[in-house]
Design an enzyme around this catalytic site. Sequence first.
Site, PDB file in Angstrom:
ATOM      1  N   PRO A   2      40.987 -63.515 -57.969  1.00 28.26           N
ATOM      2  CA  PRO A   2      40.721 -64.742 -58.814  1.00 28.26           C
ATOM      3  C   PRO A   2      41.081 -64.316 -60.379  1.00 28.26           C
ATOM      4  CG  PRO A   2      38.894 -63.929 -57.412  1.00 28.26           C
ATOM      5  CD  PRO A   2      39.825 -62.984 -57.287  1.00 28.26           C
ATOM      6  N   GLU A   3      41.474 -65.464 -61.031  1.00 30.89           N
ATOM      7  CA  GLU A   3      41.852 -65.281 -62.248  1.00 30.89           C
ATOM      8  C   GLU A   3      41.085 -66.450 -63.058  1.00 30.89           C
ATOM      9  OE1 GLU A   3      46.213 -65.598 -63.002  1.00 30.89           O
ATOM     10  OE2 GLU A   3      46.500 -64.838 -61.074  1.00 30.89           O
ATOM     11  N   ARG A 112      36.936 -56.539 -49.064  1.00 33.01           N
ATOM     12  CA  ARG A 112      37.459 -55.138 -49.507  1.00 33.01           C
ATOM     13  C   ARG A 112      36.599 -54.222 -50.333  1.00 33.01           C
ATOM     14  NH1 ARG A 112      43.766 -55.788 -50.699  1.00 33.01           N
ATOM     15  NH2 ARG A 112      43.382 -53.449 -50.503  1.00 33.01           N
ATOM     16  N   ARG A 161      51.981 -55.627 -80.635  1.00 35.77           N
ATOM     17  CA  ARG A 161      52.413 -55.179 -79.391  1.00 35.77           C
ATOM     18  C   ARG A 161      54.050 -55.372 -79.218  1.00 35.77           C
ATOM     19  NH1 ARG A 161      48.209 -54.447 -75.810  1.00 35.77           N
ATOM     20  NH2 ARG A 161      49.855 -53.456 -74.655  1.00 35.77           N
TER      21      ARG A 161
END
Length: 285
Positions: A2-3, A112, A161
């Site tokens: 899930p995002e 899991r 970055r």
Amino acid sequence: MPELPEVETIARQLRRVVVGKRIADFTSLWHRVSEPMPASLFAARLAGHRIVGVGRRGKLVVLELDGAEALIVSLRMTGRLLFERDGGAADPYTRAVVRFDDGSLLRFADTRKFGRMAVVDLEELSGEGGGAKTPLHRSLGIEPLSRRFTTRRLAELLRRRSRAAIKPLLLDQRAIAGIGNIYAIEALWRARLHPLRTAGSLRPAEAARLHEAIRWVLRKGIRFGGASRRDYRDARGERGRMQREFTVYDRAGEPCPRCGRAIVRTVVGGRGTFHCPRCQRAPAS
Ligand SMILES: [Zn+2]
């Protein structure tokens, strides 16, 4: 996994059904779900608290409690947070149950077992780049759908970055919170940027396109109730519909919807990645 759109979908659904409910008890069926806090202590901390709001921070579901605390849930790979009005059916993958005093419950099922829960002070979640307060939310970056996430803020991040490849940077939760592999891939296609472009190589117009694309794909994901590939289910146990809307994700060999060239799969930063070799030109080197 899930995002942001999947977690947002769950949070919005839960908001409608659990706000105002009082927690009667917490049962752990997997000792690591609340670690490092022992389940008995965790239960004692939750009991009697009322849920006053439900939100999201990055990929965390945030159940706001009275007393300025929050129960936060990290679904990780296969976690599901299911609301059940009448106690519900047995689920062999149940790892924890939050029972309310009206008999309804919130079930945390996770095949899991990577998912975790924690109780934190609400204010710890509001800042960005905060310290390592709990194992679940070390230094979460800016929320990409917030007002503060402007094109200028993204441009600053790209400068700071500048040597990072753009795709792994989008996945870095300390930079921007909530984007995972699927939505990073879809956003880069929409912005016509190759996943290996370095952050510092983006021209202002490209950074603006990326900003628009990130927000567009995340909002679309929310609109379609998230994407279900294998495991994701919303708080009602239903699949999302966003998986039918993917333009390049998991579509290797299929024609690019924009130019018709076959989508290719590569691996960038250890993650499977899909792009159009014509629309998303590889960097020169
Ligand atoms: Zn194309």
